[in-house]
Design an enzyme around this catalytic site. Structure first.
Site, PDB file in Angstrom:
ATOM      1  N   CYS A   1      11.917 -27.626 -29.277  1.00  0.00           N
ATOM      2  CA  CYS A   1      12.817 -26.788 -28.480  1.00  0.00           C
ATOM      3  C   CYS A   1      12.031 -26.077 -27.379  1.00  0.00           C
ATOM      4  O   CYS A   1      11.091 -25.333 -27.661  1.00  0.00           O
ATOM      5  CB  CYS A   1      13.507 -25.762 -29.372  1.00  0.00           C
TER       6      CYS A   1
ATOM      7  N   THR B   1      14.199 -32.247 -25.924  1.00  0.00           N
ATOM      8  CA  THR B   1      14.616 -32.068 -24.537  1.00  0.00           C
ATOM      9  C   THR B   1      13.449 -31.691 -23.618  1.00  0.00           C
ATOM     10  O   THR B   1      12.431 -31.162 -24.049  1.00  0.00           O
ATOM     11  CB  THR B   1      15.702 -30.993 -24.446  1.00  0.00           C
TER      12      THR B   1
ATOM     13  N   CYS C   1       8.404 -57.309  -5.162  1.00  0.00           N
ATOM     14  CA  CYS C   1       8.506 -55.920  -5.624  1.00  0.00           C
ATOM     15  C   CYS C   1       9.842 -55.611  -6.296  1.00  0.00           C
ATOM     16  O   CYS C   1       9.988 -54.590  -6.958  1.00  0.00           O
ATOM     17  CB  CYS C   1       8.278 -54.969  -4.460  1.00  0.00           C
TER      18      CYS C   1
ATOM     19  N   CYS D   1      14.660 -55.459  -2.999  1.00  0.00           N
ATOM     20  CA  CYS D   1      15.860 -56.039  -2.398  1.00  0.00           C
ATOM     21  C   CYS D   1      16.928 -56.321  -3.450  1.00  0.00           C
ATOM     22  O   CYS D   1      18.116 -56.054  -3.239  1.00  0.00           O
ATOM     23  CB  CYS D   1      15.511 -57.315  -1.629  1.00  0.00           C
TER      24      CYS D   1
END
Length: 428
Positions: free
Chosen positions: A135, A201, A382, A385
């Protein structure tokens, strides 16, 4: 139909889908509703000395039309008396004996405190304990949660104290707010942990209101950092699970969590080494019934793959996960545009021209129709696109044969080092 039963350090459950320690597991009423819906287990909202919570507590980050892409909270552990929680745990386990009921615990870093709460909780019949060292807010300011979880020595010591008194398996829940989660996972193992769970978290601030300039959320005009979870944290969680799963000295089962929203996510976590998964944000967003789709989806997936048991998924992708220095420098892929599918939006050309390697040409055919073509000799593979392309199947990433044999950076450096050593010997 596949066998979805799983075991985490000896804690059996009818399927790998557990609710994480969080608001959905705050009471017996909720946990029993969850079991009725089909959840295989639940980690009870963290027990300790009751605290005072504030309002408001939650905030969400939405992105590109997706609600709750990320979720932030400043809520603390249970604000209900320990005796009330223990009574409800007892009643829940009695009613659902085949479902996993695990108690999350958080107390001051004192041996007697750990012994006391472990004994009280085990008396009501829990299947296991999860030590909350994750936490990041509220309790950390009191020396608990991530304040302990960021210090390997404290993780080891408190795990050992819990194990001194425990008769059931002890799971250590780790904080991601640390440079290297394997350091604290190792410490938990040294302390005797039967399993580790991750991730808790991440330190976060959801946003700032541009009219009032208040943080989101705020309490009477004041804000504080909270814990971030939800789909946005999944890549971080997957990496941390994978790092621990491939670590030779972290030889205990892993319970994976952090952005698990559907059965596909669950399969990913299990392939990366998790024995089961824990879910919070998705249940808060959509309700307990989402587990039905998770169960059906995993069943269908396993059947299609010809896999008899969900346990057979665990860790299958871990050998494929390594360090950058072990990647083949001579492996080659290139982009190829399928012009019969392409809609000529030119997003790939813009992305490549402005931010990548300028290897997509805008051309015209004999009829004056525009089309795009990749200069494969200049393409570095890479993936940008294909990532920005809005049309499935318009761009494929194709492996092409390399003229060089496989070689990693580490292998290359070893060869160079050997050559240099040889030259040095010749000089001598």
């Amino acid at each position: 139909m596949a066998d979805l039963r799983t075991s985490l350090a000896g804690i059996e459950s009818p399927n790998p889908f557990w609710l994480a320690s969080a608001p959905p597991t705050n009471s017996g009423y909720q946990v029993q509703r969850a079991f009725e819906a089909g959840w295989g287990g639940a980690v009870w909202k963290t027990l300790g000395e009751p605290i005072l919570n504030v309002t408001s507590r939650f905030a969400a980050v939405s992105f590109n039309g997706q609600r709750v892409a990320g979720f932030n909270n400043i809520e603390l552990i249970t604000d209900r008396p320990l005796e009330v929680n223990l009574k409800e745990i007892y009643e829940t386990k009695k009613r659902f004996p085949n479902h996993a009921v695990v108690a999350s615990l958080m107390v001051e870093p004192k041996q007697e405190k750990w012994h006391e709460i472990v004994k009280k909780v085990e008396e009501v019949g829990v299947d296991g304990l999860e030590l909350n060292f994750g936490c990041p807010h509220g309790m950390a300011e009191r020396g608990m949660g991530s304040a302990s979880g960021q210090v390997p020595e404290l993780v080891e010591k408190q795990t050992y104290w819990a194990k001194e008194a425990a008769q059931t398996p002890v799971i250590v829940k780790l904080t991601p707010n640390i440079t290297d989660i394997t350091a604290t996972a190792e410490a938990a193992v040294r302390g005797g942990a039967d399993a580790v769970s991750m991730i808790n978290t991440i330190n976060s601030l959801a946003g700032v209101d541009l009219d009032s300039w208040n943080t989101i959320p705020h309490v009477g005009g004041k804000g504080a950092h909270g814990g971030y979870c939800g789909p946005a944290v999944k890549p971080i969680a997957l990496n941390m699970v994978g790092e621990c799963a491939r670590h030779p000295r972290i030889n205990v089962p892993i319970s994976g969590m952090g952005g698990v929203s559907n059965w596909q996510n669950a399969v990913e976590f299990m392939l990366m080494g998790a024995s089961n998964v824990q879910v919070c944000t998705a249940a808060m967003h959509h309700g307990f019934r989402i587990v039905e789709d998770m169960i059906d989806g995993m069943n269908n997936y396993l059947d299609e793959k010809g896999i008899a048991s969900a346990r057979d998924l665990v860790g299958q992708s871990v050998p494929k996960y390594s360090d950058w220095g072990n990647l083949d420098l001579n492996y080659k892929i290139v982009a190829r545009i399928n012009n019969d599918v392409c809609i000529n939006c030119n997003k790939c050309h813009i992305a490549c021209e402005d931010t990548s390697h300028q290897c997509i040409d805008m051309l015209q055919d004999g009829h004056g129709n525009a089309y795009l073509e990749v200069r494969e000799e200049d393409c570095v593979g890479c993936n940008l696109c294909s990532i920005v392309c809005p049309v499935d199947g318009a761009i494929d990433m194709i492996e092409i044969e390399s003229e060089h044999p496989p070689m990693t950076w580490n292998e290359r450096q070893a060869i160079l080092s050997g050559v240099q050593d040889g030259k040095a010997n010749i000089v001598k």
